[in-house]
Design a protein around this motif. Structure first.
Motif, PDB file in Angstrom:
ATOM      1  N   GLY A 148       2.582 -11.238   6.100  1.00 40.95           N
ATOM      2  CA  GLY A 148       2.408  -9.853   6.526  1.00 40.95           C
ATOM      3  C   GLY A 148       1.685  -9.011   5.490  1.00 40.95           C
ATOM      4  N   ALA A 149       2.039  -9.188   4.219  1.00 40.07           N
ATOM      5  CA  ALA A 149       1.399  -8.417   3.151  1.00 40.07           C
ATOM      6  C   ALA A 149      -0.065  -8.812   2.984  1.00 40.07           C
ATOM      7  N   LEU A 150      -0.344 -10.110   3.032  1.00 39.83           N
ATOM      8  CA  LEU A 150      -1.730 -10.571   2.908  1.00 39.83           C
ATOM      9  C   LEU A 150      -2.583 -10.052   4.070  1.00 39.83           C
ATOM     10  N   ALA A 151      -2.023 -10.100   5.271  1.00 34.35           N
ATOM     11  CA  ALA A 151      -2.765  -9.621   6.440  1.00 34.35           C
ATOM     12  C   ALA A 151      -3.060  -8.125   6.328  1.00 34.35           C
ATOM     13  N   ALA A 152      -2.081  -7.348   5.891  1.00 33.21           N
ATOM     14  CA  ALA A 152      -2.274  -5.898   5.771  1.00 33.21           C
ATOM     15  C   ALA A 152      -3.331  -5.560   4.730  1.00 33.21           C
ATOM     16  N   ALA A 153      -3.293  -6.258   3.598  1.00 34.79           N
ATOM     17  CA  ALA A 153      -4.273  -6.001   2.542  1.00 34.79           C
ATOM     18  C   ALA A 153      -5.683  -6.344   3.008  1.00 34.79           C
ATOM     19  N   MET A 154      -5.810  -7.441   3.749  1.00 41.82           N
ATOM     20  CA  MET A 154      -7.123  -7.837   4.251  1.00 41.82           C
ATOM     21  C   MET A 154      -7.634  -6.850   5.306  1.00 41.82           C
ATOM     22  N   VAL A 155      -6.749  -6.412   6.193  1.00 44.92           N
ATOM     23  CA  VAL A 155      -7.150  -5.465   7.231  1.00 44.92           C
ATOM     24  C   VAL A 155      -7.584  -4.139   6.604  1.00 44.92           C
ATOM     25  N   SER A 192      -8.872  -3.675   3.775  1.00 46.23           N
ATOM     26  CA  SER A 192     -10.147  -3.832   3.072  1.00 46.23           C
ATOM     27  C   SER A 192     -11.325  -3.481   3.972  1.00 46.23           C
ATOM     28  N   ILE A 193     -11.125  -3.575   5.289  1.00 46.67           N
ATOM     29  CA  ILE A 193     -12.170  -3.185   6.235  1.00 46.67           C
ATOM     30  C   ILE A 193     -12.393  -1.670   6.199  1.00 46.67           C
ATOM     31  N   LEU A 194     -11.332  -0.926   5.924  1.00 42.43           N
ATOM     32  CA  LEU A 194     -11.408   0.532   5.913  1.00 42.43           C
ATOM     33  C   LEU A 194     -11.840   1.099   4.564  1.00 42.43           C
ATOM     34  N   ARG A 195     -11.876   0.250   3.565  1.00 43.64           N
ATOM     35  CA  ARG A 195     -12.187   0.708   2.214  1.00 43.64           C
ATOM     36  C   ARG A 195     -13.685   0.944   2.045  1.00 43.64           C
ATOM     37  N   LEU A 199       4.409  -1.844   5.562  1.00 44.41           N
ATOM     38  CA  LEU A 199       4.629  -1.450   4.168  1.00 44.41           C
ATOM     39  C   LEU A 199       3.381  -1.676   3.333  1.00 44.41           C
ATOM     40  N   MET A 200       2.788  -2.863   3.418  1.00 46.12           N
ATOM     41  CA  MET A 200       1.620  -3.173   2.590  1.00 46.12           C
ATOM     42  C   MET A 200       0.405  -2.376   3.022  1.00 46.12           C
ATOM     43  N   PHE A 201       0.264  -2.113   4.303  1.00 42.29           N
ATOM     44  CA  PHE A 201      -0.851  -1.289   4.786  1.00 42.29           C
ATOM     45  C   PHE A 201      -0.747   0.116   4.206  1.00 42.29           C
ATOM     46  N   ASP A 260      -6.503   3.071  -2.739  1.00 47.34           N
ATOM     47  CA  ASP A 260      -7.769   3.657  -2.276  1.00 47.34           C
ATOM     48  C   ASP A 260      -8.083   4.889  -3.124  1.00 47.34           C
ATOM     49  N   HIS A 261      -9.279   4.930  -3.715  1.00 47.03           N
ATOM     50  CA  HIS A 261      -9.634   6.030  -4.607  1.00 47.03           C
ATOM     51  C   HIS A 261      -9.743   7.367  -3.872  1.00 47.03           C
ATOM     52  N   ARG A 262      -9.808   7.351  -2.543  1.00 44.44           N
ATOM     53  CA  ARG A 262      -9.911   8.596  -1.782  1.00 44.44           C
ATOM     54  C   ARG A 262      -8.551   9.232  -1.523  1.00 44.44           C
ATOM     55  N   ALA A 263      -7.477   8.478  -1.735  1.00 42.58           N
ATOM     56  CA  ALA A 263      -6.133   8.974  -1.423  1.00 42.58           C
ATOM     57  C   ALA A 263      -5.574   9.816  -2.559  1.00 42.58           C
ATOM     58  N   SER A 264      -4.590  10.637  -2.228  1.00 41.01           N
ATOM     59  CA  SER A 264      -3.897  11.449  -3.227  1.00 41.01           C
ATOM     60  C   SER A 264      -2.771  10.623  -3.836  1.00 41.01           C
ATOM     61  N   LYS A 265      -2.911  10.273  -5.111  1.00 41.20           N
ATOM     62  CA  LYS A 265      -1.934   9.410  -5.768  1.00 41.20           C
ATOM     63  C   LYS A 265      -0.627  10.137  -6.080  1.00 41.20           C
ATOM     64  N   ASP A 266      -0.643  11.463  -6.081  1.00 42.93           N
ATOM     65  CA  ASP A 266       0.558  12.218  -6.451  1.00 42.93           C
ATOM     66  C   ASP A 266       1.713  11.985  -5.483  1.00 42.93           C
ATOM     67  N   VAL A 267       1.414  11.751  -4.224  1.00 42.63           N
ATOM     68  CA  VAL A 267       2.466  11.594  -3.216  1.00 42.63           C
ATOM     69  C   VAL A 267       2.641  10.139  -2.795  1.00 42.63           C
ATOM     70  N   ALA A 268       1.983   9.214  -3.487  1.00 46.50           N
ATOM     71  CA  ALA A 268       2.034   7.807  -3.093  1.00 46.50           C
ATOM     72  C   ALA A 268       3.462   7.282  -3.084  1.00 46.50           C
TER      73      ALA A 268
END
Length: 282
Positions: free
Chosen positions: A245-252, A254-257, A176-178, A186-194
């Motif tokens: 789980g949420a903290l781990a997903a957010a940190m992971v 961040s590597i892709l950002r 869920l958090m990922f 992420d500024h590259r994503a389409s926010k309309d369908v978030a």
């Protein structure tokens, strides 16, 4: 010797050169209209109210579907649909005000990745837990024909160990958090369908892990029914696992950002336009 004929050229007022350049004026106005307008951001109080009401509606509908299932079978797919759809509705309703967390684990993950000031975290979490508790209390009053609302309390079967339950809640919250990190921050994503993507993620998480652990993914969702029903067994699992789980997903994620391009401030852009078109009025 005959004098040469003279030619007199007169300029009519209607043929005089314009004092302004229409092209420059039009170009400047076109540039300025695309600049963001100054608008006040939501106050901290408005954000807290949005989180409280949004969490109330989320828990009221989601846990309400579990109680309705005792009267009229909805199946796990029907319950998952309710959770997903109500979350979609709330994201588009108050997401522009508070960010539509409705979940202490998500709030902590946002703060840990600097998407939310730490000073706002306590009130966010208090509003979420209070909203979930009030929703559970409301359901207990409305479904008075049932002995209690214990079916809404997140529990796992006796055949499931504590470690397995932690693993389940960690994984579904990580997913869920990922997803939230990808489509909403992420500024590259389409926010309309978030909102739709996040709601669908909750839907399949509930369908998969709901029969095993209740698919909490949200400490507030578990705390509210526990407080109202007085059943606190294994509550720690539904607090610790989603947060980790949420903290781990957010940190992971961040590597892709990638860094967001630095944009000029509106005042700087206006100054540049004025330099290009000094004689044009928008």
């Amino acid at each position: 010797m005959a004098s040469s004929p003279s030619v007199t050229v007169e300029f009519s007022p209607k043929h005089s050169l314009p004092t302004k350049q229409p092209v420059a004026e039009e170009a400047k106005a076109h540039c300025l209209k695309w600049l963001p307008s100054d608008s006040a951001s939501p106050s901290h109080f408005q954000k807290i109210v949005a989180e409280l009401i949004g969490t109330f509606i989320l828990i009221f509908a989601g846990c309400g579907s579990i109680l309705v299932n005792k009267i009229q079978s909805l199946t796990i797919v029907g319950i998952g649909l309710v959770w997903g759809l109500v979350l979609i509705a709330m994201i588009y309703t108050v997401g522009h005000i508070s960010g539509a967390h409705f979940n202490p684990a998500v709030t902590l993950a946002f703060a840990a990745t600097r998407k939310l000031p730490w000073k706002q975290v306590p009130m966010y979490m208090l509003a979420q837990v209070l909203g979930a508790t009030l929703a559970s209390l409301t359901l207990r009053i409305l479904f008075h024909e049932q002995d209690n609302i214990q079916p809404t309390v997140t529990q796992y079967k006796d055949t499931t160990s504590d470690l397995e339950a932690v693993a389940w809640e960690f994984i579904v919250t990580f997913i869920l958090m990922f997803t939230i990190s990808g489509v909403a921050t992420d500024h590259r994503a389409s926010k309309d369908v978030a909102g739709v993507v996040i709601g669908v993620t909750v839907l399949f998480n509930v369908v998969i892990s709901g029969p095993i652990t209740g698919a909490s993914m949200n400490p507030a969702r578990s705390i509210g029914p526990a407080v109202v029903s007085g059943v606190y067994k294994n509550l720690w699992v539904y607090i610790v696992a989603p947060i980790i789980g949420a903290l781990a997903a957010a940190m992971v994620y961040s590597i892709l950002r990638v860094p967001k391009p630095v944009a000029e401030k509106p005042e700087e852009t206006k100054s540049t336009i004025n330099q290009l078109y000094p004689h044009a009025d928008p």
